[in-house]
Design an enzyme around this catalytic site. Structure first.
Site, mmCIF file in Angstrom:
data_model
loop_
_atom_site.group_PDB
_atom_site.id
_atom_site.type_symbol
_atom_site.label_atom_id
_atom_site.label_comp_id
_atom_site.label_asym_id
_atom_site.label_seq_id
_atom_site.Cartn_x
_atom_site.Cartn_y
_atom_site.Cartn_z
ATOM 1 N N LYS A 70 30.811 36.271 53.852
ATOM 2 C CA LYS A 70 30.033 35.444 54.766
ATOM 3 C C LYS A 70 28.566 35.852 54.738
ATOM 4 O O LYS A 70 27.672 35.005 54.614
ATOM 5 C CB LYS A 70 30.611 35.610 56.185
ATOM 6 C CG LYS A 70 30.240 34.507 57.131
ATOM 7 C CD LYS A 70 30.866 34.752 58.510
ATOM 8 C CE LYS A 70 32.353 34.466 58.531
ATOM 9 N NZ LYS A 70 33.019 35.013 59.730
ATOM 10 N N ARG B 7 29.818 38.163 64.098
ATOM 11 C CA ARG B 7 30.875 37.634 63.236
ATOM 12 C C ARG B 7 31.324 38.692 62.237
ATOM 13 O O ARG B 7 30.497 39.388 61.669
ATOM 14 C CB ARG B 7 30.361 36.410 62.463
ATOM 15 C CG ARG B 7 29.453 35.530 63.296
ATOM 16 C CD ARG B 7 28.713 34.480 62.472
ATOM 17 N NE ARG B 7 29.596 33.521 61.846
ATOM 18 C CZ ARG B 7 29.177 32.577 61.006
ATOM 19 N NH1 ARG B 7 27.882 32.493 60.686
ATOM 20 N NH2 ARG B 7 30.035 31.740 60.482
ATOM 21 N N GLY C 288 43.264 38.063 60.738
ATOM 22 C CA GLY C 288 43.602 39.368 61.297
ATOM 23 C C GLY C 288 42.364 40.144 61.667
ATOM 24 O O GLY C 288 42.422 41.124 62.392
ATOM 25 N N MET D 295 38.457 40.454 63.456
ATOM 26 C CA MET D 295 38.005 40.074 64.790
ATOM 27 C C MET D 295 37.506 38.630 64.822
ATOM 28 O O MET D 295 36.828 38.172 63.924
ATOM 29 C CB MET D 295 36.867 40.986 65.233
ATOM 30 C CG MET D 295 36.594 40.849 66.719
ATOM 31 S SD MET D 295 35.041 41.581 67.189
ATOM 32 C CE MET D 295 33.911 40.282 66.802
ATOM 33 N N ARG E 246 31.513 28.746 51.573
ATOM 34 C CA ARG E 246 32.331 29.604 50.692
ATOM 35 C C ARG E 246 33.129 28.707 49.760
ATOM 36 O O ARG E 246 33.300 27.517 50.025
ATOM 37 C CB ARG E 246 33.270 30.481 51.505
ATOM 38 C CG ARG E 246 34.264 29.671 52.301
ATOM 39 C CD ARG E 246 35.199 30.539 53.103
ATOM 40 N NE ARG E 246 35.811 29.735 54.144
ATOM 41 C CZ ARG E 246 36.352 30.220 55.248
ATOM 42 N NH1 ARG E 246 36.366 31.498 55.468
ATOM 43 N NH2 ARG E 246 36.901 29.425 56.134
ATOM 44 N N HIS F 120 71.704 36.864 41.302
ATOM 45 C CA HIS F 120 72.179 35.934 40.277
ATOM 46 C C HIS F 120 71.694 34.517 40.568
ATOM 47 O O HIS F 120 71.118 33.852 39.717
ATOM 48 C CB HIS F 120 73.715 35.963 40.211
ATOM 49 C CG HIS F 120 74.289 35.013 39.203
ATOM 50 N ND1 HIS F 120 74.715 33.748 39.553
ATOM 51 C CD2 HIS F 120 74.449 35.118 37.867
ATOM 52 C CE1 HIS F 120 75.145 33.125 38.475
ATOM 53 N NE2 HIS F 120 74.990 33.940 37.432
ATOM 54 N N SER G 31 62.356 42.699 21.101
ATOM 55 C CA SER G 31 62.086 41.865 22.264
ATOM 56 C C SER G 31 62.313 42.759 23.480
ATOM 57 O O SER G 31 63.409 43.294 23.663
ATOM 58 C CB SER G 31 63.035 40.672 22.288
ATOM 59 O OG SER G 31 62.847 39.948 23.474
ATOM 60 N N CYS H 75 61.169 39.326 26.840
ATOM 61 C CA CYS H 75 62.024 38.256 27.343
ATOM 62 C C CYS H 75 62.537 38.532 28.737
ATOM 63 O O CYS H 75 63.400 37.844 29.247
ATOM 64 C CB CYS H 75 63.181 38.005 26.384
ATOM 65 S SG CYS H 75 64.294 39.408 26.266
ATOM 66 N N TYR I 23 54.253 37.305 21.595
ATOM 67 C CA TYR I 23 54.629 36.219 22.495
ATOM 68 C C TYR I 23 55.266 36.766 23.769
ATOM 69 O O TYR I 23 55.692 37.924 23.795
ATOM 70 C CB TYR I 23 55.605 35.249 21.814
ATOM 71 C CG TYR I 23 56.973 35.833 21.550
ATOM 72 C CD1 TYR I 23 57.959 35.788 22.529
ATOM 73 C CD2 TYR I 23 57.277 36.440 20.328
ATOM 74 C CE1 TYR I 23 59.207 36.338 22.309
ATOM 75 C CE2 TYR I 23 58.522 36.988 20.102
ATOM 76 C CZ TYR I 23 59.487 36.939 21.095
ATOM 77 O OH TYR I 23 60.726 37.483 20.886
#
Ligand code: ADP
Ligand code: MG
Ligand code: MG
Length: 901
Positions: free
Chosen positions: A25, A96, A105, A107, A369, A483, A791, A858, A878
């Site tokens: 800010k 502020r 959260g 002030m 912002r 699962h 892999s 993987c 990859y």
């Protein structure tokens, strides 16, 4: 050390890139001054002072900054032509908070600071507006009491003592709105508010403006360490050392009457991304009135106002009379605001979220912002700003948060249908998307209804087919890697897991949730992105992968070095992934193929066989069916590589564990139930995760590897005859030693040779392994003598490196994360410090032995952006992830590469 930075009158000591020191800010308030936007003058006390405060406490901190603050207040006084603490012509201030990133959260802002019983008279006289003066004073005592003196109620059941007093007076006077209070009422409120403060805190409300100011400044620093702020920091990984800055600024007043107003606006639509200025305002209002919901805010633009009226069912006549736009009410000021928002977007080259106040016909900007936005808006804005020439291609790719793409890929609830929806309970947001369907309790009954939701205590591999048919899955037990969760994500299917409050009665076929009982066939709806479970059927809409999305993906590919494969076991999933841009399959799990119909019978026959001949006979039945499965997948992935993993899970997963299932199996197999029971017992293991599985199966029952090799290569040859190119890569699971790997490789190669001779055909194929056991990583140089590719199976590798069983970790992982022992769930976000070392080492050792070794990953991590970045840095070729995460991984791969450019 400079601790205070002033701004005002188009001058500033700070600027936009000083967010670390001045907070977001403060840095932007300075920057707006520098580019000539009207901002009330003020100053910023740096984040470093917050750190000093935490070490030294209040008195020493005041000592450290007193001189600089006094000088800065003087500067504001000069610009405003008013004096802080003066009785005739008092300067009022706002205090502020402002950290580097905006943070709930912290002030709340205190407005109108500097007022007391004398100054209020000065303000009333000078403004000629008594009502305004007392309204401001009333607000000040309330805000200061709440946020600085700790009068704000702690729990949601308690009411704010000030609100209580106001309600009392409203009732007595028979009025509804704050704006209906008379001057006398406001005076009465101030008096009662102050009495409440004295009663609750034991101290009188501070009259001295400087005492007020120091109190508010220190309260901002204190708010950095409130439970709320700490919790938010932990959730969002914001370091404690950052601290917050404090902004002190001259007040401008939107509550001075009908020629004053306050509002918030966006330079583009934060929901859709449309390039249209929009926002809301209120006449004769202050601070958060617009968002507080006390009065109905009005639209800023005429276009927006008309769109709003159409949605709200308000006629044009009523709209124009009761809810006119700022554009209509104050056309000149609107024009000025419009030009400023253009200027701000041009300057920051991003969508701005702005706050403004109009005091008696003069416009002031209070904040700007980069605005928060939805996934869809993020993509559209990035692509449109690229076309507008505001940003280049790399920047456009960097502008989109990969995880936000998820929102674009799944169905969502229709917004209007959500209005009346009733939440029954909440579970974990295990797999995103929205779904509605009729309740079923058994996987094999999912096809009972055209739209079904499968509800289980937990799911197992046998439920796979049903899960695929259902619109969504809901479980009472299991975490984000259960699962149900893993499989659902793989399918791109909506899933809510671990909804612990659910009571499921399989026998009665009922579900209890939210104090109600539901029967099979009743409708419920799930939001897999939030974990919410709703009563009834809520309408869903399918995602539209617009041109902007396609364009973004093209750019992602253009700028990445790694490419993305998918984890898929069916032709359908393969196709979905290919459409999302997958360039191959990184993991095709063969065990999933063994559960349906005929296959499970043959599989069980094999398991029951006492000797090799019996097993070979059963496997011979499986061979053609398995070959057909591979043909489907290879065809869907033609010309692209497909890594097929040989059988991995322990055999007990293929036999039924319940009485009913065992009886059925006995009948089909033509044996007694006791035989089945005995077999199930034989197969049971103390710790199946570390038991008879992976290549240990293939090395003890080579005939399984033989059959699977035949099926894979047989499928490739069958396709070759139809001119379809298959590129199989055969992957040995759970290798720990070179001998294990070599033995499997030999079986595969010998079998291949035979197949080629029998068919008089050849196929190019690779043999490689998963690296998922720490010993394999440690001896990767040896393993690479046999393996043509690695892999990284980071699910198991994480499991074994940490020694956490994935299926049991749900009991302690959440607590570990809450207590800060672990920063993340290592099954979601790759543990780069620990598990990552094994990956790096294995990659290096593998390359040393075999310079052209293929390297990929993987595990579930292959679709998680920070892990993808790690894979890029480690030099993998990859990453492979579930189909619906392919676009996310493509974007993350590009961003990782751009960061290095
Ligand atoms: P937040 O960080 O919650 O957005 P702000 O510090 O922006 O808090 O303050 C909230 C609101 O208070 C602003 O939107 C604005 O309406 C009002 N406000 C803050 N400072 C001033 C000021 N100097 N003059 C008038 N109103 C102010
Ligand atoms: Mg604000
Ligand atoms: Mg594994």
């Amino acid at each position: 050390m400079k601790r205070v930075y002033t701004f005002g009158d188009k001058k500033a000591e700070g600027k936009a890139n000083m967010k670390n020191l001045l907070g977001g800010k403060g840095a932007n308030l300075a920057e707006m001054n520098l580019i000539g936007v009207p901002v009330p003058p003020g100053f910023t006390i740096t984040t470093e002072v917050c750190t000093e405060y935490n070490q030294k406490g209040k008195d020493q901190t005041v000592e450290l900054i007193k001189k600089e603050v006094e000088a800065a207040v003087q500067n504001v006084e000069q610009i405003m032509g008013a004096k802080f603490g003066d009785l005739e012509n008092p300067l009022l201030l706002s205090v502020r908070s402002g950290a580097r990133v905006s943070m709930p959260g912290m002030m709340d802002t205190v407005l109108n600071l500097g007022l007391n019983d004398d100054a209020v008279l000065g303000i009333a006289k000078k403004s000629g507006n008594e009502r305004f003066a007392w309204d401001s004073y009333r607000r000040f005592v309330q805000m200061y009491g709440d946020v600085v003196l700790g009068m704000k109620p702690e729990s949601k059941e308690d009411i704010d003592p000030f609100e209580e007093i106001m309600e009392e007076l409203k009732e007595k006077k028979g009025i509804k709105l704050d704006t209906d209070f008379s001057v006398e009422d406001l005076k009465e409120l101030v008096k009662r508010f102050k009495q409440a403060v004295t009663k609750q805190t034991g101290k009188d409300f501070p009259d001295n403006p400087w005492e007020q100011l120091w109190g508010a400044v220190m309260a901002v620093f204190d708010s950095w360490n409130t439970d709320r702020a700490i919790y938010y920091r932990r959730m969002n990984k914001i370091p404690e050392e950052w601290g917050t800055a404090v902004n002190v600024q001259a007040m401008v007043f939107g509550n001075m009457g009908s020629n004053s107003a306050t509002g918030v606006a966006f330079t583009r639509d934060a929901a859709t991304g449309e390039n249209i200025f929009n926002g809301e305002y209120l006449i004769d209002a202050q601070g958060e009135d617009v968002v507080a919901g006390v009065r109905t805010p009005q639209e800023i633009t005429l276009e927006g106002s008309k769109r709003w009226a159409a949605l709200a069912g308000v006629s044009e006549a009523e709209r124009a009379e009761k809810y006119p736009s700022l554009e209509e009410v104050m056309p000149a000021l609107y024009k000025e605001l419009f030009d400023i928002q253009n200027k701000l977007e041009d300057h920051y080259n991003d969508m701005q979220d702005i706050e403004f106040t109009i005091q008696d016909g003069k416009l002031w900007m209070l904040q700007t912002r980069n605005g928060k936005r939805t996934g869809a808006a993020m993509v559209r804005m990035a692509m449109e700003m690229l076309k507008e020439g505001r940003i280049d291609e790399k920047e456009a790719v960097m502008r989109v948060e990969p995880n936000k793409l998820d929102e674009l890929l799944h169905p969502v609830f229709d917004k209007t249908a959500m209005g009346s929806a009733n939440v029954l309970t909440k579970g974990l947001p295990a797999s995103p998307g929205a779904a509605a369907g009729q309740l079923v309790f058994f996987a094999d009954e999912c096809d009972k209804y055209a739209d079904s939701i499968l509800v289980r205590i937990e799911t197992s591999p046998e439920d796979l087919e049903g899960m695929n048919i259902a619109n969504g899955i809901l479980t009472a037990r299991g975490g984000m890697t259960s699962h149900a969760a893993v499989v659902a994500r793989g399918m791109g299917k909506c899933c809510v897991s671990g909804a612990g409050e659910l009571k499921i009665d399989y026998k009665a076929r009922t579900l209890e949730a939210g104090g109600k009982t539901f029967n099979e066939g009743d409708w419920i709806s799930l939001n897999g992105s939030t974990g919410e479970v709703y009563e009834g059927s809520i309408k869903t809409i399918d995602p539209e992968l617009s041109g902007d999305f396609g364009h973004l993906m093209e750019l992602a590919d253009k700028y990445s070095r790694m490419y993305v494969r998918t984890n898929a076991d069916t032709p359908k999933d393969s196709k979905v992934a290919r459409d999302f841009g997958a360039k191959g399959i990184g993991l095709c799990r063969t065990e999933h193929m063994f559960f349906e119909g005929e296959k499970i019978i043959a599989m069980r026959e094999m398991i029951l066989s006492e000797d090799l001949a019996g097993r070979e006979q059963a496997l011979a039945k499986l061979l053609p069916i398995q070959q057909k499965d591979f043909e489907g997948i290879f065809e869907a992935m033609q010309d692209l590589p497909v890594t097929v993993r040989l059988l991995d899970p322990p055999l007990h997963e293929f036999v039924p564990h319940d009485e009913k299932g065992q009886q059925e199996m006995a009948e089909v197999m033509g044996v007694t139930v006791d035989v089945i029971k005995q077999k199930v017992e034989d197969l049971s293991e103390f710790n199946p995760m570390l038991g008879h599985r992976g290549c240990r199966l293939g090395n003890t029952y080579p005939e399984i590897t033989v059959m699977q090799t035949r099926a894979i290569l047989g499928a490739a040859i069958a396709l070759k005859k139809r001119n379809i190119v298959a590129k199989p890569e055969i992957m040995i699971p759970l290798t720990g030693t070179i001998a294990e790997m070599k033995m499997q490789e030999e079986i595969v190669r010998e079998t291949a040779q035979k197949v080629f001779e029998e068919t008089n055909e050849t196929i190019d194929y690779l043999v490689g392994t998963m690296i998922e056991i720490p010993r394999a990583a440690l001896t990767a140089n040896e393993i690479a003598e046999s393996a043509e590719f690695f892999s990284f199976g980071t699910n198991d590798l994480t499991q074994m490196t940490f020694g956490y069983s994935r299926d049991d970790a749900g009991k302690f992982l959440p607590i570990y994360i809450e207590k800060g022992i672990l920063k993340n769930d290592p099954f979601e976000v790759l543990d780069q410090d620990g598990v990552g070392q094994l990956v790096e080492m294995a990659a290096k050792k593998g390359k040393a032995t075999r310079p052209d070794i293929k390297l990929g990953i993987c595990g579930e991590h292959g679709g998680e952006p920070s892990s993808v970045e790690f894979c890029h840095r480690t030099g993998l070729q990859y990453v492979s992830c579930s189909p619906f995460r392919v676009p996310i991984a493509r974007l993350a791969a590009a961003q990782a590469n751009i960061k290095e450019m």
